[in-house]
Scaffold this active site. Structure first.
Site, PDB file in Angstrom:
ATOM      1  N   GLU A  36       0.831  -1.216   0.000  1.00 14.89           N
ATOM      2  CA  GLU A  36       0.000   0.000   0.000  1.00 14.89           C
ATOM      3  C   GLU A  36       0.861   1.260   0.000  1.00 14.89           C
ATOM      4  OE1 GLU A  36      -2.966  -0.048  -0.719  1.00 14.89           O
ATOM      5  OE2 GLU A  36      -3.458  -2.138  -0.363  1.00 14.89           O
ATOM      6  N   TYR A 119      -6.525   5.437   4.912  1.00 12.42           N
ATOM      7  CA  TYR A 119      -6.576   4.477   3.810  1.00 12.42           C
ATOM      8  C   TYR A 119      -5.752   3.221   4.125  1.00 12.42           C
ATOM      9  CZ  TYR A 119      -5.470   2.173  -0.485  1.00 12.42           C
ATOM     10  OH  TYR A 119      -5.281   1.195  -1.424  1.00 12.42           O
ATOM     11  N   ASP A 137      -9.881   5.495  -1.437  1.00  9.41           N
ATOM     12  CA  ASP A 137      -8.780   6.053  -2.223  1.00  9.41           C
ATOM     13  C   ASP A 137      -9.350   6.663  -3.496  1.00  9.41           C
ATOM     14  OD1 ASP A 137      -9.490   3.879  -3.752  1.00  9.41           O
ATOM     15  OD2 ASP A 137      -7.439   3.174  -4.066  1.00  9.41           O
TER      16      ASP A 137
END
Ligand code: SF4
Length: 351
Positions: A36, A119, A137
């Site tokens: 991520e 997120y 996102d």
């Protein structure tokens, strides 16, 4: 309307979603976190290679925490946003020192870690620990704003709150990881930014933007970015096979990365041969110098800055007294240092 969304999305995921990624289905919070953080600043295709290299070099949180800063920066080279790389290291070291080398298992504690925002916390919590937190996102903003026909700017405070609430409402609470993966993949492959595949879309019959012809107007953004312009002239000072390098400190861009001798100006300097020799003499006290090469113009767009500039390679007969205490490195030593992309793009072109 919203109750049609989740089952249709999940059905699409199970029957049509063919998007392959090395970290898909991953349950290890370390690998999820790494993927991520890397993906936040790069396209998936480019990010994959970085992810594989990181996992190969540092397969565990412990190995990353024990790594020297410069080795990790070197691996990160080209990704930009080096503060994220620094946060990665800081968090790995913090967890090893204070949390037995493991991640906290819930969203709110994950959020307290350096560099982990809503997120990433939602991604780790849902993928690794099955916690019901929806990721929000760019993909999710786009899918929801179109599907629900919401024109609140996604970069406004009100927009962020509204979209986060909507995302949470849509979430499949029993399978949050699968749902989060599904909506991200759907945004990346079907409800794409410029060319969404509306005619093949399983959500089309209940999509508000499609029904009202608003697909290309959504999502709405409030701010258009203005970029500060900066001009960099890099002098590559070479003497007896070694070049001058300097590590950037302070709170400017490219913190901790290496660079050549920098002259920054407000506008592009023409740098005639005479101007270069005068500068070398007056600034560095270098009288015996040869101009080897003057590069074309290079540019790089950062989030808030536009960098333009060129590289001027100078061969010196002697290291100028004012630079004797600085770092001069051989090509082999230089290859081990991490440079900003602005410089690596030049080095690649010259090699
Ligand atoms: Fe996106 Fe088009 Fe599907 Fe609506 S119909 S969700 S705009 S791809």
């Amino acid at each position: 309307m919203s109750n049609l969304f989740t089952p249709a999305l999940l059905h699409w995921h199970h029957t049509e979603n063919r998007r392959e990624m090395p970290w898909k289905g991953e349950k290890d919070p370390y690998k999820i976190w790494l993927s991520e953080v890397i993906l936040q600043q790069t396209r998936v295709e480019q990010g994959m290679a970085y992810y594989e290299r990181f996992i190969q070099n540092y397969p565990t949180l412990q190995s990353l925490a024990a790594a020297p800063d410069q080795a990790v920066f070197k691996l990160w080279e080209g990704l930009g946003y080096y503060s994220r790389c620094r946060n990665l290291l800081a968090t790995a070291r913090y967890l090893v020192a204070h949390n037995h080398g493991s991640f906290p298992r819930n969203y709110s504690e994950l959020l307290l870690l350096k560099g982990i925002g809503p997120y990433t916390a939602a991604a780790i919590a849902s993928f690794a620990f099955n916690e019901p937190h929806a990721v929000v996102d760019g993909n999710v903003f786009r899918v929801l704003s179109r599907y629900l026909g919401m024109d609140t700017p996604i970069d406004s405070t009100a927009g962020k709150k509204l979209f986060t609430e909507q995302a949470q409402l849509m979430l499949d609470k029993k399978a949050p990881g699968i749902y989060n993966q599904a909506i991200m993949d759907f945004g990346a492959t079907v409800c794409k930014p410029a060319t969404p595949l509306c005619t093949q879309c399983v959500l089309q019959s209940s999509c508000k933007a499609f029904a009202t012809g608003m697909v290309n107007q959504l999502p709405v953004k409030e701010k258009t970015l203005t970029r500060r312009l900066r001009w960099f002239t890099y002098f590559i000072l070479e003497c007896k096979g070694k070049v001058f390098v300097h590590q950037r400190r302070g709170r400017d861009i490219w913190q901790d990365l290496f660079e050549f001798y920098l002259v920054e100006s407000e506008k592009m300097e023409p740098w005639s041969d005479a101007a270069i020799h005068t500068w070398l003499e007056q600034q560095l006290g270098a009288t015996k110098a040869t101009i080897v090469y003057r590069s074309e113009l290079f540019t790089q767009a950062l989030t808030h800055q536009q960098i333009g500039g060129r590289f001027i390679h100078i061969q010196l007969a002697q290291i100028p007294p004012s630079l004797r205490k600085n770092q001069w490195v051989s090509p082999v030593e230089r290859a081990r240092l991490a440079f900003p992309k602005f410089i690596t793009q030049y080095l690649k072109e010259k090699s």
